[in-house]
Design a protein around this motif. Structure first.
Motif, PDB file in Angstrom:
ATOM      1  N   GLU A   1      -4.868  -3.452   5.509  1.00  0.00           N
ATOM      2  CA  GLU A   1      -4.274  -2.428   6.372  1.00  0.00           C
ATOM      3  C   GLU A   1      -3.441  -3.059   7.484  1.00  0.00           C
ATOM      4  O   GLU A   1      -2.412  -2.511   7.878  1.00  0.00           O
ATOM      5  CB  GLU A   1      -5.362  -1.524   6.959  1.00  0.00           C
TER       6      GLU A   1
ATOM      7  N   ARG B   1       5.104  -1.635   8.141  1.00  0.00           N
ATOM      8  CA  ARG B   1       5.607  -0.352   8.664  1.00  0.00           C
ATOM      9  C   ARG B   1       6.299  -0.547  10.003  1.00  0.00           C
ATOM     10  O   ARG B   1       7.355   0.032  10.264  1.00  0.00           O
ATOM     11  CB  ARG B   1       4.470   0.655   8.784  1.00  0.00           C
TER      12      ARG B   1
ATOM     13  N   ASN C   1       0.828  -1.215   0.000  1.00  0.00           N
ATOM     14  CA  ASN C   1       0.000   0.000   0.000  1.00  0.00           C
ATOM     15  C   ASN C   1       0.863   1.266   0.000  1.00  0.00           C
ATOM     16  O   ASN C   1       0.637   2.183   0.782  1.00  0.00           O
ATOM     17  CB  ASN C   1      -0.955   0.013   1.192  1.00  0.00           C
ATOM     18  N   HIS C   2       1.841   1.297  -0.869  1.00  0.00           N
ATOM     19  CA  HIS C   2       2.724   2.462  -0.957  1.00  0.00           C
ATOM     20  C   HIS C   2       1.894   3.707  -1.281  1.00  0.00           C
ATOM     21  O   HIS C   2       0.978   3.657  -2.094  1.00  0.00           O
ATOM     22  CB  HIS C   2       3.776   2.234  -2.049  1.00  0.00           C
ATOM     23  N   PRO C   3       2.198   4.855  -0.653  1.00  0.00           N
ATOM     24  CA  PRO C   3       1.395   6.064  -0.884  1.00  0.00           C
ATOM     25  C   PRO C   3       1.398   6.549  -2.335  1.00  0.00           C
ATOM     26  O   PRO C   3       0.432   7.163  -2.778  1.00  0.00           O
ATOM     27  CB  PRO C   3       2.040   7.113   0.023  1.00  0.00           C
ATOM     28  N   ALA C   4       2.467   6.267  -3.070  1.00  0.00           N
ATOM     29  CA  ALA C   4       2.541   6.718  -4.466  1.00  0.00           C
ATOM     30  C   ALA C   4       2.004   5.669  -5.440  1.00  0.00           C
ATOM     31  O   ALA C   4       2.192   5.800  -6.654  1.00  0.00           O
ATOM     32  CB  ALA C   4       3.977   7.081  -4.822  1.00  0.00           C
ATOM     33  N   ARG C   5       1.326   4.669  -4.938  1.00  0.00           N
ATOM     34  CA  ARG C   5       0.806   3.601  -5.789  1.00  0.00           C
ATOM     35  C   ARG C   5      -0.064   4.105  -6.937  1.00  0.00           C
ATOM     36  O   ARG C   5       0.074   3.638  -8.067  1.00  0.00           O
ATOM     37  CB  ARG C   5       0.044   2.594  -4.933  1.00  0.00           C
TER      38      ARG C   5
END
Length: 158
Positions: free
Chosen positions: A138, A145, A7-11
């Protein structure tokens, strides 16, 4: 075991990049088919589409590959992750193989050096997008993380 960020933020950006590459490949393939229609499948003529040399076989393969990449980029599952990793590797291997036979009769896809370079760049981008567009729950993402910010991991980073 390999580590892929989950779930990388820049996905979404990576999916857009993969989709744009797929769209370019699809347009290139359709244009190439229009240019080479009626020629032999593995013709070594001087047909060009969007700045890349092509023949009917390469154009047809590009249409299929472009559609596959667009489908992978449009899915919000790990399908795109695996498709981009695979496509990136295929692009890189194909470009190296075709570069090795560039000036021979074995150049059955009618590659030019510009086609090799574009294939390598696309392969690297797709491989990069495949590395960062993995989807998970999540809970899985939070576990990743925490593992990255674990005190032992902090000691090894210094």
């Amino acid at each position: 075991m390999a580590h892929f960020p989950v779930n990388h933020p820049a996905r979404p950006l990576y999916r857009v990049l993969a989709g744009l590459i797929g769209l370019y490949i699809l347009v290139f393939g359709v244009w190439g088919v229009a240019e080479t229609l009626g020629d032999p499948l593995f013709d070594r003529g001087s047909h060009w589409a969007l700045g890349l040399r092509t023949n009917l076989a390469f154009s047809l393969a590009s249409v299929i590959f472009g559609v596959v990449l667009i489908i992978g980029a449009s899915r919000r599952t790990n399908l795109g992750h695996y498709m981009n990793l695979t496509a990136g590797a295929v692009f890189l291997v194909t470009s190296i193989l075709m570069m090795s036979v560039l000036q021979t009769e074995a150049n059955f896809l009618n590659f030019s050096m510009s086609t090799v370079i574009v294939s390598m760049v696309f392969g690297l981008i797709l491989l990069g997008t495949g590395l960062y567009d993995k989807v998970g729950s999540e809970e899985h993402a939070e576990t990743e993380r925490q593992r990255r910010s674990h005190p032992v991991a902090e000691v090894h980073r210094r």
